[in-house]
Design a protein around this motif. Structure first.
Motif, mmCIF file in Angstrom:
data_model
loop_
_atom_site.group_PDB
_atom_site.id
_atom_site.type_symbol
_atom_site.label_atom_id
_atom_site.label_comp_id
_atom_site.label_asym_id
_atom_site.label_seq_id
_atom_site.Cartn_x
_atom_site.Cartn_y
_atom_site.Cartn_z
ATOM 1 N N GLU A 140 0.978 -1.319 0.131
ATOM 2 C CA GLU A 140 -0.084 0.100 -0.220
ATOM 3 C C GLU A 140 0.613 0.808 0.517
ATOM 4 O O GLU A 140 1.660 1.221 0.456
ATOM 5 N N VAL A 141 0.633 1.874 -0.636
ATOM 6 C CA VAL A 141 1.633 3.488 -0.610
ATOM 7 C C VAL A 141 0.647 4.820 -0.005
ATOM 8 O O VAL A 141 -0.409 4.796 -0.898
ATOM 9 N N PHE A 142 0.815 5.603 0.844
ATOM 10 C CA PHE A 142 0.221 6.782 1.396
ATOM 11 C C PHE A 142 0.863 7.501 1.217
ATOM 12 O O PHE A 142 2.098 8.409 0.329
ATOM 13 N N ASP A 143 -0.102 8.870 0.898
ATOM 14 C CA ASP A 143 -0.176 10.372 0.540
ATOM 15 C C ASP A 143 0.902 10.667 1.931
ATOM 16 O O ASP A 143 0.503 10.620 3.288
ATOM 17 N N THR A 144 2.249 11.416 1.545
ATOM 18 C CA THR A 144 2.889 11.877 2.146
ATOM 19 C C THR A 144 3.584 13.330 2.601
ATOM 20 O O THR A 144 4.397 13.358 2.820
ATOM 21 N N ARG A 145 2.399 13.997 2.099
ATOM 22 C CA ARG A 145 2.605 15.297 1.917
ATOM 23 C C ARG A 145 1.997 15.812 3.425
ATOM 24 O O ARG A 145 1.089 15.241 3.874
ATOM 25 N N PRO A 146 2.873 16.872 3.392
ATOM 26 C CA PRO A 146 2.022 17.329 5.337
ATOM 27 C C PRO A 146 0.821 18.017 5.545
ATOM 28 O O PRO A 146 0.402 18.426 3.824
ATOM 29 N N PHE A 147 0.007 17.404 6.286
ATOM 30 C CA PHE A 147 -1.966 17.465 6.551
ATOM 31 C C PHE A 147 -1.483 18.401 8.677
ATOM 32 O O PHE A 147 -0.917 18.236 8.717
ATOM 33 N N ASN A 148 -2.764 18.762 7.537
ATOM 34 C CA ASN A 148 -3.205 19.611 9.763
ATOM 35 C C ASN A 148 -3.836 18.375 10.360
ATOM 36 O O ASN A 148 -5.101 17.788 9.703
ATOM 37 N N ILE A 149 -3.894 18.413 12.012
ATOM 38 C CA ILE A 149 -4.444 17.621 12.136
ATOM 39 C C ILE A 149 -5.270 18.351 13.664
ATOM 40 O O ILE A 149 -4.195 19.186 14.081
ATOM 41 N N ALA B 52 1.301 8.307 11.007
ATOM 42 C CA ALA B 52 -0.028 9.130 11.650
ATOM 43 C C ALA B 52 -0.515 8.840 10.540
ATOM 44 O O ALA B 52 -1.929 8.470 11.084
ATOM 45 N N HIS B 53 -0.937 8.181 9.154
ATOM 46 C CA HIS B 53 -2.529 8.242 8.535
ATOM 47 C C HIS B 53 -2.482 6.824 8.697
ATOM 48 O O HIS B 53 -3.749 6.236 9.271
ATOM 49 N N ILE B 54 -1.023 5.556 8.846
ATOM 50 C CA ILE B 54 -1.806 4.141 9.647
ATOM 51 C C ILE B 54 -2.919 4.426 11.216
ATOM 52 O O ILE B 54 -3.433 3.930 11.303
ATOM 53 N N ALA B 55 -1.970 5.286 12.089
ATOM 54 C CA ALA B 55 -2.374 5.710 13.412
ATOM 55 C C ALA B 55 -3.178 5.789 13.220
ATOM 56 O O ALA B 55 -4.445 5.354 14.024
ATOM 57 N N LEU B 56 -3.729 6.760 13.171
ATOM 58 C CA LEU B 56 -5.469 7.523 12.249
ATOM 59 C C LEU B 56 -6.469 6.217 12.183
ATOM 60 O O LEU B 56 -7.514 6.472 12.522
ATOM 61 N N ARG B 57 -5.305 5.442 11.650
ATOM 62 C CA ARG B 57 -6.913 4.007 10.624
ATOM 63 C C ARG B 57 -7.278 2.590 12.799
ATOM 64 O O ARG B 57 -8.396 2.489 11.838
ATOM 65 N N MET B 58 -6.158 3.136 13.156
ATOM 66 C CA MET B 58 -6.360 2.143 14.334
ATOM 67 C C MET B 58 -6.922 2.386 15.222
ATOM 68 O O MET B 58 -7.220 3.946 15.601
ATOM 69 N N GLN B 59 -7.658 1.599 16.532
ATOM 70 C CA GLN B 59 -7.670 2.147 17.112
ATOM 71 C C GLN B 59 -6.379 2.192 17.755
ATOM 72 O O GLN B 59 -5.399 1.211 18.026
ATOM 73 N N PRO B 60 -6.584 3.152 19.627
ATOM 74 C CA PRO B 60 -5.000 3.129 20.508
ATOM 75 C C PRO B 60 -5.489 1.882 20.632
ATOM 76 O O PRO B 60 -4.350 1.942 21.898
ATOM 77 N N GLN B 61 -6.577 1.411 21.239
ATOM 78 C CA GLN B 61 -5.686 0.567 22.017
ATOM 79 C C GLN B 61 -4.983 -0.740 21.385
ATOM 80 O O GLN B 61 -4.511 -1.756 21.881
ATOM 81 N N GLN B 62 -5.514 -1.272 20.177
ATOM 82 C CA GLN B 62 -4.745 -1.844 19.332
ATOM 83 C C GLN B 62 -2.908 -1.841 19.260
ATOM 84 O O GLN B 62 -2.246 -2.465 19.080
ATOM 85 N N ILE B 63 -2.112 0.008 19.630
ATOM 86 C CA ILE B 63 -1.218 0.672 19.697
ATOM 87 C C ILE B 63 -0.586 -0.514 20.990
ATOM 88 O O ILE B 63 0.346 -0.613 20.565
#
Length: 585
Positions: free
Chosen positions: A322-331, A360-371
């Motif tokens: 899988e390829v992710f968009d790695t351009r800067p973004f705001n949260i 950050a993209h990967i972590a936002l897909r996950m539940q914090p408890q999984q990490i």
């Protein structure tokens, strides 16, 4: 004409009553003596026997010393050496008149390094019977004191702890106080094991204090035990020298290094800077004596990304293609950026170039408890089990509600705190293909079984991918060891302060080698470097390379690097699937 005086004749016989009186007194005296003797000898002998014993019987202790501490090869790290203590009996000093010998007392004060007024003040009270003048003096000083022959001044045998390796092993070995009780390091953690209990025996002494009869043992003592640590003093010396150089060159506040044997979980080296010399008690300071590898916690930064990657793979969140968009973004008003700019990248690229955006993209897909669950299985946030006092368990965040920025930053190592030893253990687990083995500072006779805490397949895939971090183009090229395949991860995290983050950084490199059959895992932390560079690969990478090279060569680990970078090199199985570009979250 002479007058003759009539001479009165004296009867030479003694009157009967007088004779009888004298004889009666003699008989009474004899009877009294016999009665007294009978009373003492037969009826009540205990009291006088007790009085005699109080004047002649003494209880003495047979000192057994403190156990020796050695490294895994028998190199002495802590030993007890015999010394003398100088003490005085003020009452005996005054009764002997030795205070009149002013010259001798001045000589005694000079050799003990004391002011003569202070010395004489200690013995000023004639009611006191014991006072130390100086403890743990050298044999030469003790001999000089004996030659002064001052009445009421005596020598007493005792022992002193000596540390042959000095500041090199000070943090793990620790030190004892003047009474021989451990106050730092393994000296304190294993104080009961190392300590002895002296045997007590009763002896009879004459008025000169000489033993004339050995009555017997009153109380059996306990023999001290020796302690064999897991560390290799050769690697310990190399690690300390390299870390000290890196700390000074980078003008860092402190530094820590932990080297583990992947196959056994043993700590082969554990060093910190600044250090202290345990042989010089005057240099002892609390901040120097702290074993930062277990007491201090840091935000791990990017070094936690491989563990998050394992979690994402285990939970089916992503894959290698899988390829992710790695351009800067705001949260939530915060902008996520990378030091290495790229428009897009796979999980392998995210690890190689340490992309905060991709993770950050990967972590936002996950539940914090999984990490958190994965990090906990790797041993982060829990005691290592070494038994070292003062060890911190760190902090893994537990929240009911998570903001998007908290979830994102958790993916690249912010919001949690761990110790260097915990991080080294986690990388040893990764290098062991997901098998976690207990960490030990004591030498083990055989390798422990260990526990499979994460998927072997996913752990091995991430392990092999981390090799790219050290290769050309990666962030950890300075950690390369010629002739060996090295895998690792750089980490650069801002130092947290009250209300946010300051301007200082913590530079970290964590890795293992050789990749074909990992033997050693190591973590190097350079805290708050101020010489210009602060990235983990730049400040910690060179120390990792130097110490790892020494360990591999010292243990005769065969080189595994191919002759050509592209020849015979195992690759991660990245079965190409449909390329998927993840849009900004």
């Amino acid at each position: 004409m002479k007058v003759k005086r009539k001479t009165q004749k004296i009867d030479p016989r003694i009157p009967q009553w007088r004779f009888l009186t004298v004889v009666g007194f003699i008989i009474l005296g004899f009877i009294g003596l016999v009665a007294r003797t009978a009373w003492i000898q037969v009826i009540d002998p205990d009291r006088l026997r007790l009085e005699g014993d109080l004047r002649s019987l003494r209880t003495t202790a047979d000192e057994k010393g403190r156990g020796m501490i050695t490294d895994r090869n028998g190199e002495q790290l802590a030993v007890s050496v015999p010394v003398q203590a100088v003490w005085a009996d003020p009452k005996a000093v005054h009764e002997s008149g030795s205070l009149d010998n002013d010259r001798a007392w001045r000589a005694l004060a000079e050799v003990l390094g004391l002011d003569v007024k202070e010395l004489t003040a200690r013995i000023a009270d004639p009611r006191r019977r014991f006072v130390y003048l100086q403890r743990q003096v050298t044999p030469a000083v003790a001999e000089y004191v004996a030659k002064l022959k001052l009445g009421g001044v005596y020598l007493r045998r005792e022992s002193r702890r000596y540390y042959p390796t000095g500041e090199i092993s000070a943090h793990i070995v620790g030190m004892t106080n003047i009474d021989g009780s451990g106050i730092e390091g393994v000296e304190r953690a294993f104080n009961e094991w190392l300590s002895s209990v002296p045997s007590e025996r009763r002896v009879r002494k004459d008025r000169q204090g000489r033993v004339i009869e050995n009555i017997g043992i009153v109380k059996e003592g306990k023999k001290a035990n020796n302690l064999v640590l897991s560390i290799d003093q050769r690697l310990q010396s190399l690690a300390y020298r390299s870390l000290k150089y890196a700390t000074e060159v980078n003008k860092a506040t402190s530094g820590s290094l932990v080297l583990l044997d992947v196959t056994t979980g043993e700590v082969l080296a554990m060093v910190n800077t600044p250090s202290y010399n345990p042989n010089n008690r005057g240099q002892y300071q609390g901040f120097r004596a702290r074993n930062r590898t277990v007491t201090d916690t840091y935000e791990p930064g990017s070094t936690v990304k491989p563990l998050v990657a394992v979690s994402a793979l285990e939970n089916g969140i992503t894959n290698w293609s899988e390829v992710f968009d790695t351009r800067p973004f705001n949260i939530g008003g915060k902008r996520v950026t990378d030091s290495h700019r790229m428009a897009q990248g796979s999980l392998g690229d995210i690890l190689k170039f340490s992309s905060n955006i991709g993770m950050a993209h990967i972590a936002l897909r996950m539940q914090p408890q999984q990490i958190i669950d994965t990090l906990t299985r790797f041993g982060l946030g829990s005691d290592s089990g070494t038994g070292l006092l003062g060890e911190s368990s760190g902090m893994i965040p537990v929240r009911r509600r998570w903001s998007d920025i908290e979830r994102a930053t958790l993916g690249f190592g912010y919001g949690l705190r761990i110790t260097p030893l915990q991080l080294a253990s986690a990388y040893a687990t990764l290098a062991n293909k997901g098998i976690r083995k207990p960490v030990s500072i004591l030498k083990v006779s055989s390798a422990p079984q260990g526990e499979q805490v994460v998927s072997r397949k996913d752990a091995e895939a991430v392990m092999l991918q981390l090799e790219a971090v050290v290769e050309r183009g990666g962030t950890g090229t300075k950690a390369e060891v010629p002739g060996y395949r090295v895998a690792g991860k750089t980490g650069t995290a801002k130092v947290a302060i009250a209300g946010g983050y300051g301007k200082d950084y913590v530079g970290t490199f964590a890795g293992f080698a050789p990749v074909s059959n990992p033997r050693f895992a190591m973590v190097v932390i350079i805290n708050e470097p101020k010489a210009g560079s602060y990235y983990g690969g730049s400040v910690a990478g060179p120390t990792f390379a130097e110490v790892m090279a020494g360990a591999l060569q010292l243990y005769n680990v065969p080189p595994d690097a191919p002759q050509s970078p592209e020849l015979n090199k195992p690759q991660v199985n990245l079965a190409r699937q449909e390329v998927k570009v993840v849009p900004h979250t």
